[in-house]
Enzyme design. Structure first.
Site, PDB file in Angstrom:
ATOM      1  N   SER A   1      45.213  23.728  15.892  1.00 34.47           N
ATOM      2  CA  SER A   1      45.924  22.561  15.565  1.00 34.47           C
ATOM      3  C   SER A   1      47.296  22.845  16.360  1.00 34.47           C
ATOM      4  O   SER A   1      47.800  23.956  16.447  1.00 34.47           O
ATOM      5  CB  SER A   1      45.978  22.338  14.446  1.00 34.47           C
ATOM      6  OG  SER A   1      47.082  21.652  13.897  1.00 34.47           O
TER       7      SER A   1
ATOM      8  N   ILE B   1      42.808  52.850  43.189  1.00 31.84           N
ATOM      9  CA  ILE B   1      42.817  52.683  44.957  1.00 31.84           C
ATOM     10  C   ILE B   1      43.240  54.264  45.663  1.00 31.84           C
ATOM     11  O   ILE B   1      43.945  54.891  44.464  1.00 31.84           O
ATOM     12  CB  ILE B   1      43.720  51.799  45.486  1.00 31.84           C
ATOM     13  CG1 ILE B   1      45.270  51.781  44.848  1.00 31.84           C
ATOM     14  CG2 ILE B   1      43.033  50.279  45.356  1.00 31.84           C
ATOM     15  CD1 ILE B   1      46.027  50.965  45.554  1.00 31.84           C
TER      16      ILE B   1
ATOM     17  N   PRO C   1      49.130  55.719  37.394  1.00 34.01           N
ATOM     18  CA  PRO C   1      47.864  55.314  36.839  1.00 34.01           C
ATOM     19  C   PRO C   1      46.941  54.226  37.730  1.00 34.01           C
ATOM     20  O   PRO C   1      45.964  54.513  37.798  1.00 34.01           O
ATOM     21  CB  PRO C   1      48.073  54.830  35.554  1.00 34.01           C
ATOM     22  CG  PRO C   1      49.429  54.816  35.230  1.00 34.01           C
ATOM     23  CD  PRO C   1      50.171  55.143  36.400  1.00 34.01           C
TER      24      PRO C   1
ATOM     25  N   ARG D   1      40.657  11.599   7.831  1.00 35.08           N
ATOM     26  CA  ARG D   1      41.371  11.448   6.496  1.00 35.08           C
ATOM     27  C   ARG D   1      42.462  12.699   6.376  1.00 35.08           C
ATOM     28  O   ARG D   1      43.213  12.665   5.460  1.00 35.08           O
ATOM     29  CB  ARG D   1      40.375  11.953   5.394  1.00 35.08           C
ATOM     30  CG  ARG D   1      39.518  13.218   5.344  1.00 35.08           C
ATOM     31  CD  ARG D   1      38.416  13.243   4.389  1.00 35.08           C
ATOM     32  NE  ARG D   1      38.133  14.656   4.200  1.00 35.08           N
ATOM     33  CZ  ARG D   1      37.422  15.296   3.445  1.00 35.08           C
ATOM     34  NH1 ARG D   1      36.901  14.296   2.340  1.00 35.08           N
ATOM     35  NH2 ARG D   1      37.084  16.636   3.287  1.00 35.08           N
TER      36      ARG D   1
ATOM     37  N   ALA E   1      49.187  29.359  10.292  1.00 35.51           N
ATOM     38  CA  ALA E   1      48.851  30.621  10.360  1.00 35.51           C
ATOM     39  C   ALA E   1      47.358  30.716  10.751  1.00 35.51           C
ATOM     40  O   ALA E   1      46.840  31.480  11.488  1.00 35.51           O
ATOM     41  CB  ALA E   1      49.194  31.541   9.302  1.00 35.51           C
ATOM     42  N   ALA E   2      46.353  30.139   9.690  1.00 29.31           N
ATOM     43  CA  ALA E   2      44.981  29.947   9.778  1.00 29.31           C
ATOM     44  C   ALA E   2      44.674  29.434  11.213  1.00 29.31           C
ATOM     45  O   ALA E   2      43.753  30.020  11.916  1.00 29.31           O
ATOM     46  CB  ALA E   2      44.570  29.510   8.978  1.00 29.31           C
TER      47      ALA E   2
ATOM     48  N   GLY F   1      48.491  55.807  49.367  1.00 31.07           N
ATOM     49  CA  GLY F   1      48.727  55.515  50.881  1.00 31.07           C
ATOM     50  C   GLY F   1      48.923  56.600  51.465  1.00 31.07           C
ATOM     51  O   GLY F   1      48.563  56.704  52.833  1.00 31.07           O
TER      52      GLY F   1
END
Ligand code: NAI
Length: 735
Positions: free
Chosen positions: A149, A529, A512, A197, A164-165, A532
């Site tokens: 919503s 990869i 990494p 409603r 929240a829900a 280089g």
């Protein structure tokens, strides 16, 4: 072709009225078998009746459609799915739509207000979806809708519990979209706006009447159709209008510097930049979300190489470059201590192998010509880059997540030592404006003591940082040079291994990107990869072997431009053109024919220059005195030592990495002898050590075992015999 749901079984929760009813009718109209679920309670979640669901089922059946009713609460998810299985034998689509409202200002929200809302909306959707999940997984098809919503997305007065829900449902959908993808289970979220409603108390009656639920249902039908490949999307829908939502994030700012604490003041001072949505990034995945933080880690903490990162191109950096201020600035000096271990590890990292006997001189510290590969010269210097020093340079206010390693130049002034301590000093040589980005030229001089050993120029491209009105070119840049327009004089094909990057990184580039698949994915790569500078090392040693007989003293300089990444396991094809002492190179991935290193060349010293200079025949060496003393002792005690030791020791004394004297201690033949020069036959053991370290050993300052393990003392032949050395040196060379 119209979209049919023939053969599909659809569960719509809360389908006894409002938007859910419309979904049920629309699915049934297009051939679906529909489970019409509704508890039949009031808006606040109280009461229960089968009438609501029954009425809709009747409506569907009256039109010739297939439908059954279910009156359970969504909290009993299994029962709803069981109804679908019992009636129709399968479940293809779940539309989580049931809902209630218990609006209160936050202060007045009771436990019950909170819990009931969460139970129906969030827990209910979880229970129903989980019950359907394995069926969808097994049949490799499923479509799930979550209903959120605008109140959850943006907040709404008096709806803390509901907001929240509802946003919890979006979080649930985001993860289901990821977990379901490989089973063809797609999960999307809609935020509807329709008269019902639930909205009649907050909107005027004519608007409620006009915002018809039938203006919402078509989106949900499309999202649930097998043709629709949308997954993980969030849509606002109402009145016939549909819009898709996504996240936007400011470019952000790094407010921390290497080895310095992060402070709230730094946050305050950068606040406007942190919150500035100019050139905001559109973040789609958790990987993209983490990327900025990871880049900062690799910049400030992980000592990673600045590496090609294509996703960087998608966003532009905030340029804050002032060449007048930046050029000439020096980075803090860095030191690099190493032994033969690093040299060997590097050689393995750039693909050397014991399969090739030529390579042994770079892989075995006991080899008589043991040497360090010339391109190892980039390793000590890159620390200057990786320490994040660039970020502290005034006039270089750039986003370090947008940095690519563009080019590299390395020049050696003497063959690299195989151990020692080197100091590097880096200077901003120039900053160029390339329009789409900025190029920072970083010159790094590396010294051994006062002696200049090598010079590196890193060209760093900063995506999006151009347009500051600077020069395009610089006389300080070591430019790439295209190869001659003829067939290459030599071509070498060499395969990298699957673990090439895993091995190369041990030489000090811990980014990494080269080992961690999820990190690589953040950078837009299918897999980690190759560095280089690893391909650079491959190409350089191809030239060294092809045109310089693997003699590192002939290597003068190398220049490359990094064009494309190489994946570990691919083969590198180095094409070489000899033009005098310059060998032009172009490196391709053999499997794809893609050029990866371009405009590259290696400059060699002519053969006349190759002979080691400064080769003195033992003149002025401290070790001479020791050998003289050993000679005297052998004269006195020779026969006794021959009995005890029974071996011939060859000695190679080095200075500045070059052999400068050889000695033979013969404690095997006759009564024992010492002479300068190599042994006529094969010495049982040959020891190579520098003049200085030899003195340290005989003076007892350096333990021979330790010297051996630290690479200062190298032993060939029967290594066990070297243990007897201590006897000779300690007892017979006391000065
Ligand atoms: P509605 O009240 O007309 O329909 C909701 C249906 O869910 C009711 O028929 C109700 O009996 C049923 N229900 C309630 N608790 C149940 C339970 N525990 N188990 C099974 N059924 C249950 O409301 P509307 O407007 O059609 O809302 C449908 C969904 O759309 C709701 O999730 C609502 O939060 C959401 N929504 C509606 C908006 C609107 O403009 N109408 C705006 C934003 C979201």
């Amino acid at each position: 072709m119209s979209l049919s749901f023939e053969g599909r079984v659809v569960l719509v929760t809360g389908a006894g009225g409002g938007i859910g009813r419309e979904y049920a009718l629309a699915f049934a109209e297009r051939g679906a078998s529909v489970v019409v679920n509704d508890l039949g309670g009031n808006v606040k979640g109280g009461g229960k009746s089968s009438a609501a669901a029954d009425k809709v089922v009747e409506e569907i059946r009256a039109k010739g459609g297939k439908a059954v009713a279910n009156y359970d609460s969504v909290e009993d998810g299994e029962k709803l799915i069981q109804t679908a299985l019992d009636a129709f034998g399968r479940i293809d689509v779940v539309v989580n739509n049931a809902g209630i409202l218990r609006d209160r200002t936050f202060a007045r929200t009771s436990d019950l207000d909170w819990d009931l809302i969460h139970r129906v909306h969030l827990r209910g959707s979880f229970m129903v979806t989980r019950a359907a999940w394995n069926h969808m997984k097994n049949q490799k098809f499923g479509r799930i809708i979550m209903t959120t919503s605008a109140a959850g997305i943006y907040g709404n007065f008096g709806q803390a519990n509901y907001s929240a829900a509802k946003l919890g449902l979006l979080g649930l959908a985001n993860t289901l979209a990821i977990e379901g993808r490989k089973y063809n289970i797609f999960c999307n979220t809609v935020a509807p706006l329709a008269g019902s409603r639930l909205t009649e108390t907050i909107m005027p009656p004519d608007i409620v009447a006009s915002l018809k639920p039938e203006y919402v249902a078509p989106l949900v039908l499309w999202l649930c159709h097998e043709q629709c490949q949308e997954n993980g999307g969030l849509f606002e829908v109402g009145a016939g209008w549909i819009g898709k939502l996504r996240w936007e994030r400011s470019q952000g700012r790094t407010v921390r510097q290497k080895n310095q604490p992060m402070t709230p003041e730094a946050v305050r001072d950068q606040w406007d930049k942190i919150c500035d949505f100019t050139d905001a990034a559109k973040i789609r995945t958790i990987q993209e979300s983490f990327q900025s933080c990871m880049n900062v880690l690799s910049q400030l903490d992980l000592e990673g190489e600045v590496s090609a990162n294509p996703t960087a191109a998608a966003a532009s950096a905030t340029s804050g470059i002032n060449p007048a201020e930046a050029v000439g600035q020096k980075l803090p000096p860095t030191t690099f201590s190493f032994t033969h271990t690093q040299c060997i590890l590097y050689a393995l990292g750039v693909g050397m192998s014991t399969k090739d006997p030529d390579h042994l001189r770079f892989l075995y510290e006991g080899h008589q010509d043991f040497s360090c590969l010339p391109t190892f010269g980039v390793i000590p210097s890159q620390a200057a880059m990786m320490d994040g020093g660039l970020s502290s340079i005034p006039g270089l206010n750039i986003d370090f997540t947008q940095v690519l390693h563009g080019e590299q130049y390395l020049e050696l002034y003497r063959p690299l030592p195989t151990s020692g301590k080197l100091t590097s000093e880096a200077t901003i040589a120039d900053v160029l404006d390339k329009g789409s980005g900025a190029v920072i030229l970083l010159d790094v001089n590396t010294y051994s003591g006062d002696e200049l050993v090598c010079y590196n120029q890193f060209s760093v491209f900063v995506v999006g940082a151009g347009g500051f009105g600077g020069r395009r070119t610089s006389e300080k840049a070591k430019a790439p040079v295209p190869p001659p327009k003829r067939a290459p004089d030599a071509v070498v094909i060499d395969s990298t291994t699957r673990d090439q990057a895993a091995l190369y990184r041990l030489s000090g580039d811990w980014n990494p990107l080269h080992i961690d698949p999820s990190f690589a994915a953040m950078g837009g790569f299918k897999a980690p990869i190759l560095h280089g500078l690893c391909s650079f090392g491959f190409a350089a040693r191809h030239v060294l072997k092809q045109f310089a007989d693997n003699d590192p003293s002939r290597f003068k300089a190398i220049k490359v431009r990094f064009v494309k990444p190489v994946m570990p396991g691919q083969s590198l094809q180095t094409e070489m053109w000899k033009e005098g002492n310059r060998i032009h190179i172009q490196c391709k991935v053999k499997e794809t024919d893609a050029v990866v290193l371009a405009g590259a060349y290696v400059d060699l010293h002519g053969t006349s220059e190759a002979s080691p200079e400064n080769l003195t025949k033992g003149g002025g060496l401290q070790s001479e005195l020791v050998f003289a003393e050993i000679g005297r002792r052998i004269k006195d005690l020779g026969p006794e030592l021959v009995k005890k030791v029974n071996a011939v020791f060859g000695w190679e004394i080095t200075k500045d990495g070059k052999n400068v004297a050889e000695w033979t201690i013969d404690l095997k033949n006759g009564g024992g002898s010492l002479h300068q020069g190599p042994y006529s036959g094969k010495a049982d053991v040959t020891i190579t050590v520098s003049d200085e370290d030899f003195m340290e050993v005989v003076q007892g300052k350096l333990n021979p075992q330790k010297a051996f393990f630290s690479g200062k003392l190298k032993v060939r032949g029967n290594i066990m015999l070297s243990q007897k050395l201590e006897v000779i040196l300690k007892d017979h060379a006391r000065l």
